[in-house]
Write a protein that holds these residues in place. Structure first.
Motif, short mmCIF file in Angstrom:
data_model
loop_
_atom_site.label_atom_id
_atom_site.label_comp_id
_atom_site.label_asym_id
_atom_site.label_seq_id
_atom_site.Cartn_x
_atom_site.Cartn_y
_atom_site.Cartn_z
N MET A 72 0.53 -1.10 0.26
CA MET A 72 0.42 0.25 -0.12
C MET A 72 0.82 1.27 -0.08
N PRO A 73 1.57 1.82 -0.92
CA PRO A 73 2.13 2.96 -1.42
C PRO A 73 1.57 4.12 -0.75
N ASN A 74 1.90 4.97 0.16
CA ASN A 74 1.36 6.45 0.11
C ASN A 74 1.28 7.37 -0.58
N ILE A 75 0.11 7.66 -1.28
CA ILE A 75 0.27 8.09 -2.25
C ILE A 75 -0.56 10.03 -1.74
N HIS A 76 1.00 10.64 -1.44
CA HIS A 76 0.43 12.30 -1.16
C HIS A 76 -0.82 13.10 -1.85
#
Length: 309
Positions: free
Chosen positions: A262-266
């Motif tokens: 789960m990449p933290n897409i800012h």
């Protein structure tokens, strides 16, 4: 031929066919169309050492034959079935039909065609393309043992509040402030291993794994968002990821392990200022700059103690 023919070297090998695209349409008596589109990858493990050592191809299953087998087996499936079941059919075919093949791995990515609704009614034969992908990987050995993994890719989810990140390590390189109010967006990649170990133990319902896929996706989203009214607070992506994986294992006893990325897409709050006027515009968590480069990367696996993931 054996190891002695390799002059002291150890050879591990497989061969196969990738990106075999096939679409299958089933039509009901009422004229209702059912559709799947699959991208298939096949890898065969076989006793074909002479092909490597002596240039003798007599034990090789041609990759073009593998491609044609996909189309033939799709035609033979008279009723709609899941990607998992089709992968199992292919893998079992290669291990049972060819004496040289000791194991087969079949991976499938299903393209998300969704039925169109026109004037609030499902169209007989109209479809539109969705977003997330249903994936599966079936490994079948000649003995009949199986390892089955399913998954989902490109599941993009976002919540505008009820997320924070605070209390992390602070040192001379830290610029990120603590917050209890931020956007949380990610693109979930998930895979889960089933506990079935033999072909004979696989459920007979040809759409069982389709239903399980939708159920797992539902649990992942339910845990990420929380209740419709108020939601659930996320203190970190790590915490949310863990509770999502745990919820899947708690809900489905035939799933032995879950892996999540789960990449933290800012979404960065925008505040415009200058040296002359340090507070020209002050936004209050309502205008953001979406950016996915660079982004945080969080992944983990959760399994039961007896899992073989």
């Amino acid at each position: 031929m054996g190891k002695d023919d390799l002059d002291g070297f150890n050879l591990e090998q497989s061969h196969g066919k990738e990106r075999v695209r096939v679409a299958r349409v089933w039509r009901t008596k009422e004229g209702f169309s059912l559709l799947v589109e699959w991208k298939v990858a096949i890898a065969l493990f076989s006793d074909c050492l002479p092909a490597y050592v002596n240039g003798d191809n007599s034990d090789i299953v041609a990759t073009d034959t593998m491609k044609n087998t996909v189309y033939v087996k799709a035609k033979e499936c008279a009723e709609q079935l899941s990607a998992e079941n089709f992968a199992i059919i292919l893998a079992h075919h290669f291990t049972s039909y060819y004496k040289q093949v000791t194991a087969a791995v079949v991976k499938i990515v299903e393209k998300p065609w969704e039925r169109v609704h026109v004037i609030n009614k499902p169209h007989d034969h109209g479809f539109k393309l969705g977003s997330e992908r249903h994936t599966t990987e079936a490994t079948v050995k000649k003995s009949g043992s199986i390892k089955l993994v399913s998954g989902i890719k490109r599941l993009s989810v976002l919540k505008t509040t009820m997320s924070g990140f605070e209390g992390f390590i602070r040192d001379e390189y830290t610029a990120l402030p603590d917050t209890r109010e931020r956007m949380l967006a990610t693109e979930v990649t998930a895979s889960w291993s089933y506990s079935y170990e033999t072909l004979s133990s696989i459920p007979t319902d040809q759409l069982y794994f389709n239903e399980r896929y939708l159920e797992v996706k539902g649990v992942l989203m339910e845990t990420f968002f929380g209740p419709p009214k108020g939601g659930v607070y996320s203190p970190s992506v790590q915490s949310t990821l863990y509770h999502m994986a745990r919820a899947v294992l708690n809900r489905f006893p035939d799933i032995s392990a879950v892996k999540l990325k789960m990449p933290n897409i800012h979404f960065l709050p925008v505040n415009i200022s200058s040296k002359e006027n340090p507070s020209i515009v002050k936004f209050a968590d309502d205008v953001y700059l979406p950016t996915d480069e660079p982004h945080g990367s969080i992944e983990a696996s959760l399994s039961r103690f007896w899992s073989r993931m």
